[in-house]
Design a protein around this motif. Structure first.
Motif, mmCIF file in Angstrom:
data_model
loop_
_atom_site.group_PDB
_atom_site.id
_atom_site.type_symbol
_atom_site.label_atom_id
_atom_site.label_comp_id
_atom_site.label_asym_id
_atom_site.label_seq_id
_atom_site.Cartn_x
_atom_site.Cartn_y
_atom_site.Cartn_z
ATOM 1 N N CYS A 3 17.998 -28.954 -3.263
ATOM 2 C CA CYS A 3 17.035 -29.601 -2.367
ATOM 3 C C CYS A 3 16.177 -28.567 -1.641
ATOM 4 O O CYS A 3 14.970 -28.781 -1.442
ATOM 5 N N GLU A 4 16.779 -27.462 -1.250
ATOM 6 C CA GLU A 4 16.031 -26.390 -0.580
ATOM 7 C C GLU A 4 14.893 -25.899 -1.466
ATOM 8 O O GLU A 4 13.780 -25.646 -0.994
ATOM 9 N N LEU B 133 14.305 -36.117 -4.635
ATOM 10 C CA LEU B 133 14.812 -35.366 -3.489
ATOM 11 C C LEU B 133 15.423 -36.327 -2.466
ATOM 12 O O LEU B 133 16.515 -36.078 -1.929
ATOM 13 N N SER B 134 14.742 -37.420 -2.210
ATOM 14 C CA SER B 134 15.281 -38.427 -1.296
ATOM 15 C C SER B 134 16.625 -38.940 -1.797
ATOM 16 O O SER B 134 17.585 -39.068 -1.027
ATOM 17 N N ASP C 66 22.452 -39.382 -1.138
ATOM 18 C CA ASP C 66 23.785 -39.437 -1.736
ATOM 19 C C ASP C 66 24.823 -38.614 -0.986
ATOM 20 O O ASP C 66 26.024 -38.867 -1.109
ATOM 21 N N ILE C 67 24.374 -37.618 -0.228
ATOM 22 C CA ILE C 67 25.363 -36.793 0.494
ATOM 23 C C ILE C 67 25.479 -37.170 1.966
ATOM 24 O O ILE C 67 26.291 -36.576 2.688
ATOM 25 N N VAL D 118 10.301 -38.899 1.828
ATOM 26 C CA VAL D 118 11.651 -38.325 1.933
ATOM 27 C C VAL D 118 12.177 -38.488 3.348
ATOM 28 O O VAL D 118 13.306 -38.942 3.567
ATOM 29 N N LYS D 119 11.367 -38.121 4.321
ATOM 30 C CA LYS D 119 11.807 -38.221 5.714
ATOM 31 C C LYS D 119 12.113 -39.666 6.085
ATOM 32 O O LYS D 119 13.133 -39.941 6.732
ATOM 33 N N ARG D 120 11.261 -40.581 5.649
ATOM 34 C CA ARG D 120 11.461 -41.990 6.000
ATOM 35 C C ARG D 120 12.735 -42.547 5.378
ATOM 36 O O ARG D 120 13.569 -43.152 6.071
#
Length: 242
Positions: free
Chosen positions: A182-183, A197-198, A203-204, A227-229
């Motif tokens: 993801c980084e 990415l979302s 999932d984690i 992603v943020k949302r």
């Protein structure tokens, strides 16, 4: 036809494809063609019918050498139908000895031509993510895919984290390796990559929500809004969307 020894792989693959074509649902095909744009031929085979074909040929191939099973799957990939390659992947995925043969080179041959999210996701959750979890490919292999100029291999890198973490896929959890991928793709603005990415981050959340919160804090300025949302909704409500 009881095994790939009875005919060339091309003929055996053609027989599988012919069975899939019999199951074509035209309405499903038309919908899928618009919903999953691709240069692959979409047959429109319902998932239950595809599973029947997978089970039938998995049984027929039970005594075939694992090398032949992988070779057949590659032939199905080369025939360039969406459902054909999915069938090949699932047949391989049901054979531990065939899965044990897979390395980066074979995976890249099996994933060649993936140009839509459905194919990428099927490939990653069935093959590449499982092979990674089992040690058949390395973290560096995944990092190389994440650095690819091809958006679909970048998505593959992210979706390959799903079998690390999803219990239904055999995952027991691997937050550090998931976040490492993801980084690498936090700044990627490609929509198909951002959606993956979302997914990887969501999932984690059940395993380490604080690690995900820290990730959002570190990358909040560059992360795509989607992603943020979605990830914040998962943190706050337990669902993808609020």
């Amino acid at each position: 036809m009881d095994s790939t020894n009875d005919a060339p792989f091309g003929q055996f693959a053609a027989a599988i494809e012919a069975e899939l074509r019999v199951e074509t649902d035209e309405a499903r095909r038309e919908k899928a063609t618009s919903y999953v744009p691709s240069t692959l031929e979409v047959l429109g085979v319902p998932a239950p019918a595809l599973r029947v074909v997978v089970r039938r040929y998995t049984s027929q191939l039970a005594d075939a050498p694992p090398e032949d099973v992988v070779a057949l799957a590659i032939e199905l990939v080369n025939r360039r139908t969406h459902e054909g390659r999915q069938t090949g992947w699932e047949i391989v995925g049901r054979r531990r000895d065939a899965m044990a043969l897979l390395d980066r080179d074979l995976l890249e041959r099996l994933g060649r031509g993936n140009d839509n999210w459905a194919s990428v996701d099927g490939f990653a959750v069935t093959l590449s993510g499982v092979v990674w979890r089992q040690g058949g490919i390395t973290d560096q292999d995944i990092a190389d895919w994440a650095a690819s100029r091809d958006r679909w291999w970048r998505r593959t890198a992210l979706v390959s984290t799903v079998p690390l973490n999803k219990k239904s896929r055999g995952g027991t959890g691997d937050v550090p390796r998931t976040l490492a991928v993801c980084e690498r793709l936090a700044k990627d603005r490609e929509p198909m990559v951002a959606k993956a990415l979302s997914w990887a981050l969501r999932d984690i959340v059940p395993r380490d929500r604080h690690a995900v919160e820290r990730f959002l804090d570190r990358h909040g300025e560059v992360l795509p809004a989607l992603v943020k949302r979605e990830v914040r909704n998962k943190l706050e409500t337990g669902r993808k969307s609020g």
